[in-house]
Design a protein around this motif. Structure first.
Motif, PDB file in Angstrom:
ATOM      1  N   ARG A  21      -3.672   7.118   0.335  1.00  0.00           N
ATOM      2  CA  ARG A  21      -5.080   7.297  -0.038  1.00  0.00           C
ATOM      3  C   ARG A  21      -5.964   7.438   1.204  1.00  0.00           C
ATOM      4  O   ARG A  21      -6.882   8.269   1.236  1.00  0.00           O
ATOM      5  CB  ARG A  21      -5.553   6.122  -0.895  1.00  0.00           C
ATOM      6  CG  ARG A  21      -4.886   6.025  -2.268  1.00  0.00           C
ATOM      7  CD  ARG A  21      -5.528   4.915  -3.092  1.00  0.00           C
ATOM      8  NE  ARG A  21      -4.792   4.690  -4.335  1.00  0.00           N
ATOM      9  CZ  ARG A  21      -3.953   3.685  -4.547  1.00  0.00           C
ATOM     10  NH1 ARG A  21      -3.753   2.784  -3.584  1.00  0.00           N
ATOM     11  NH2 ARG A  21      -3.311   3.554  -5.695  1.00  0.00           N
ATOM     12  N   GLU A  22      -5.704   6.618   2.222  1.00  0.00           N
ATOM     13  CA  GLU A  22      -6.516   6.668   3.434  1.00  0.00           C
ATOM     14  C   GLU A  22      -6.386   8.016   4.131  1.00  0.00           C
ATOM     15  O   GLU A  22      -7.374   8.565   4.643  1.00  0.00           O
ATOM     16  CB  GLU A  22      -6.106   5.538   4.384  1.00  0.00           C
ATOM     17  CG  GLU A  22      -6.401   4.141   3.877  1.00  0.00           C
ATOM     18  CD  GLU A  22      -7.883   3.921   3.633  1.00  0.00           C
ATOM     19  OE1 GLU A  22      -8.662   3.972   4.591  1.00  0.00           O
ATOM     20  OE2 GLU A  22      -8.260   3.722   2.468  1.00  0.00           O
TER      21      GLU A  22
ATOM     22  N   GLY B 299       1.798  -1.243  -5.464  1.00  0.00           N
ATOM     23  CA  GLY B 299       1.641  -0.027  -4.687  1.00  0.00           C
ATOM     24  C   GLY B 299       2.645   0.165  -3.575  1.00  0.00           C
ATOM     25  O   GLY B 299       2.613   1.168  -2.864  1.00  0.00           O
ATOM     26  N   THR B 300       3.570  -0.788  -3.415  1.00  0.00           N
ATOM     27  CA  THR B 300       4.572  -0.685  -2.358  1.00  0.00           C
ATOM     28  C   THR B 300       5.817   0.025  -2.872  1.00  0.00           C
ATOM     29  O   THR B 300       6.057   0.145  -4.074  1.00  0.00           O
ATOM     30  CB  THR B 300       4.975  -2.074  -1.841  1.00  0.00           C
ATOM     31  OG1 THR B 300       5.524  -2.832  -2.939  1.00  0.00           O
ATOM     32  CG2 THR B 300       3.772  -2.817  -1.276  1.00  0.00           C
TER      33      THR B 300
ATOM     34  N   THR C 114      -3.457  -1.783   5.948  1.00  0.00           N
ATOM     35  CA  THR C 114      -3.705  -1.525   4.534  1.00  0.00           C
ATOM     36  C   THR C 114      -2.810  -2.441   3.714  1.00  0.00           C
ATOM     37  O   THR C 114      -1.947  -3.148   4.256  1.00  0.00           O
ATOM     38  CB  THR C 114      -3.408  -0.059   4.158  1.00  0.00           C
ATOM     39  OG1 THR C 114      -1.990   0.164   4.228  1.00  0.00           O
ATOM     40  CG2 THR C 114      -4.127   0.919   5.075  1.00  0.00           C
ATOM     41  N   ALA C 115      -2.977  -2.391   2.388  1.00  0.00           N
ATOM     42  CA  ALA C 115      -2.208  -3.282   1.519  1.00  0.00           C
ATOM     43  C   ALA C 115      -0.840  -2.724   1.145  1.00  0.00           C
ATOM     44  O   ALA C 115       0.054  -3.481   0.779  1.00  0.00           O
ATOM     45  CB  ALA C 115      -3.002  -3.581   0.252  1.00  0.00           C
ATOM     46  N   SER C 116      -0.669  -1.401   1.231  1.00  0.00           N
ATOM     47  CA  SER C 116       0.566  -0.815   0.705  1.00  0.00           C
ATOM     48  C   SER C 116       0.719   0.626   1.159  1.00  0.00           C
ATOM     49  O   SER C 116      -0.215   1.232   1.702  1.00  0.00           O
ATOM     50  CB  SER C 116       0.547  -0.850  -0.833  1.00  0.00           C
ATOM     51  OG  SER C 116      -0.475   0.014  -1.326  1.00  0.00           O
TER      52      SER C 116
ATOM     53  N   ASP D  61      -1.823   2.781  -0.503  1.00  0.00           N
ATOM     54  CA  ASP D  61      -3.101   2.787   0.208  1.00  0.00           C
ATOM     55  C   ASP D  61      -3.029   3.648   1.460  1.00  0.00           C
ATOM     56  O   ASP D  61      -4.009   4.308   1.825  1.00  0.00           O
ATOM     57  CB  ASP D  61      -3.503   1.358   0.572  1.00  0.00           C
ATOM     58  CG  ASP D  61      -4.104   0.608  -0.607  1.00  0.00           C
ATOM     59  OD1 ASP D  61      -4.511   1.268  -1.585  1.00  0.00           O
ATOM     60  OD2 ASP D  61      -4.161  -0.632  -0.561  1.00  0.00           O
ATOM     61  N   ASN D  62      -1.895   3.650   2.146  1.00  0.00           N
ATOM     62  CA  ASN D  62      -1.726   4.535   3.304  1.00  0.00           C
ATOM     63  C   ASN D  62      -2.001   5.983   2.925  1.00  0.00           C
ATOM     64  O   ASN D  62      -2.718   6.708   3.618  1.00  0.00           O
ATOM     65  CB  ASN D  62      -0.298   4.427   3.849  1.00  0.00           C
ATOM     66  CG  ASN D  62      -0.056   3.158   4.636  1.00  0.00           C
ATOM     67  OD1 ASN D  62      -0.970   2.375   4.878  1.00  0.00           O
ATOM     68  ND2 ASN D  62       1.185   2.957   5.033  1.00  0.00           N
TER      69      ASN D  62
ATOM     70  N   ALA E 248      -2.563   4.694   9.589  1.00  0.00           N
ATOM     71  CA  ALA E 248      -2.488   3.734   8.487  1.00  0.00           C
ATOM     72  C   ALA E 248      -1.071   3.182   8.423  1.00  0.00           C
ATOM     73  O   ALA E 248      -0.111   3.941   8.281  1.00  0.00           O
ATOM     74  CB  ALA E 248      -2.878   4.392   7.165  1.00  0.00           C
TER      75      ALA E 248
END
Length: 314
Positions: A73-74, A144-145, A65-67, A70-71, A34
């Motif tokens: 979470r994945e 989220g960044t 991913t978006a942020s 999110d990394n 991710a």
């Protein structure tokens, strides 16, 4: 057969040897990384890891991913095997604080490099210090960044958190908005130099505001992973090297990753470092002694075993 290839195959292919070691074997010999979005450091570094993995017989792909949130979470959900995340966002994931809904079970394989916070303003701007942003419009990074996290904390530390109009723009969109004077400043946290900011310096005169005075408050209130750093003047053709806030970026895995696999992937980073450096210069900063400093994330036991075997930790 190369030693690293033999090790990776031993832990990635279900076999009696894995059972004999007391380590559950992964279900398939593939690697999903991710890497966030865009074309920044994470993406290029991830492509380097993917190429290194393929050279040693694995199937590997990079997941956009978006942020950084999110990394994480994945990885926690098992949809990615490893991911990139800065220490401050990782701390929020461990604690289950926003933007996360609950605690994530993640750990680190290695500390990779430091990200640098940029506060970019036009050269003719009246903003010469962080408090001067009061009443202005500022791009604070995509949700989220790490950029959003550190920008929000810096504004609060300066006592102007409620007095700034924020725009949740990723760095490319933020650079375009600054060039068109739709925002008065932009924050960015990441590798140096950043391509979008470099292009902005060619399109218009810019300055980077010194943020060194705020490292202490960030460390006191949020964690000692924040460090004072300087952005090299040559990176953006500046007259001086502004002090700023640095935060480590880690390669993260799910805590449930089998120790043998975590050890093999950690070893891959170092055995194939030349491939990573060719993908992104930040990989030059990867070294065994510094890689074990993954706070606030715990070091994965498999990674710890690799470093111990390499006589770095323990």
């Amino acid at each position: 057969m190369r030693p690293v290839l033999a090790l990776v195959l031993a832990v990635l292919v279900p076999c009696a040897a894995a059972a004999a070691c007391g380590e559950p074997a992964p279900h398939e010999g593939r690697l999903v990384i991710a890497a966030g979005g865009g074309s920044g450091v994470y993406r290029a570094y991830a492509e380097g890891i993917a190429r290194a993995a393929r050279a040693d017989g694995m199937e590997a792909r990079v997941l956009a991913t978006a942020s950084a949130a999110d990394n994480l979470r994945e990885v926690a959900r098992g949809r990615a095997d490893v991911a990139f995340a800065p220490a401050d966002v990782a701390a929020l994931a461990l604690e289950g604080r926003p933007p996360f809904q609950g605690r994530l079970r993640v750990s680190a394989l290695a500390r990779l490099y430091d990200e640098y916070t940029h506060l970019v303003v036009p050269a003719d701007s009246g903003v010469h210090a962080l408090p001067h942003l009061k009443g202005r419009t500022v791009a604070t990074g995509a949700p989220g960044t790490d950029t959003e996290t550190v920008a929000t904390r810096l504004l609060a530390a300066a006592g102007i958190g409620g007095g700034v109009r924020t725009r949740p723009l990723a760095v490319r969109d933020a650079a375009a908005a600054l060039r068109e004077r739709r925002v008065d400043a932009l924050f960015f946290s990441g590798g140096v130099p950043n391509e979008a900011i470099t292009q902005l310096t060619h399109a218009m005169g810019v300055r980077l505001v010194d943020l060194g005075a705020y490292v202490g408050p960030l460390r006191r209130f949020h964690g000692d992973f924040y460090q004072e750093r300087s952005i090299p003047a040559a990176a953006y053709r500046l007259f001086a090297a502004p002090r700023t806030v640095g935060v480590p970026s880690h390669l993260v895995a799910g805590s449930a990753m089998p120790p043998g696999r975590a050890r093999a992937l950690t070893r891959l980073l170092f055995e194939r470092k030349d491939v990573l450096v060719a993908a992104r210069p930040e990989a030059l900063y990867l070294n065994r002694r510094g890689a074990i400093s993954t706070g606030p994330l715990p070091l994965h036991p498999g990674a710890a075993r690799y470093y111990r075997d390499s006589k770095v930790a323990g």
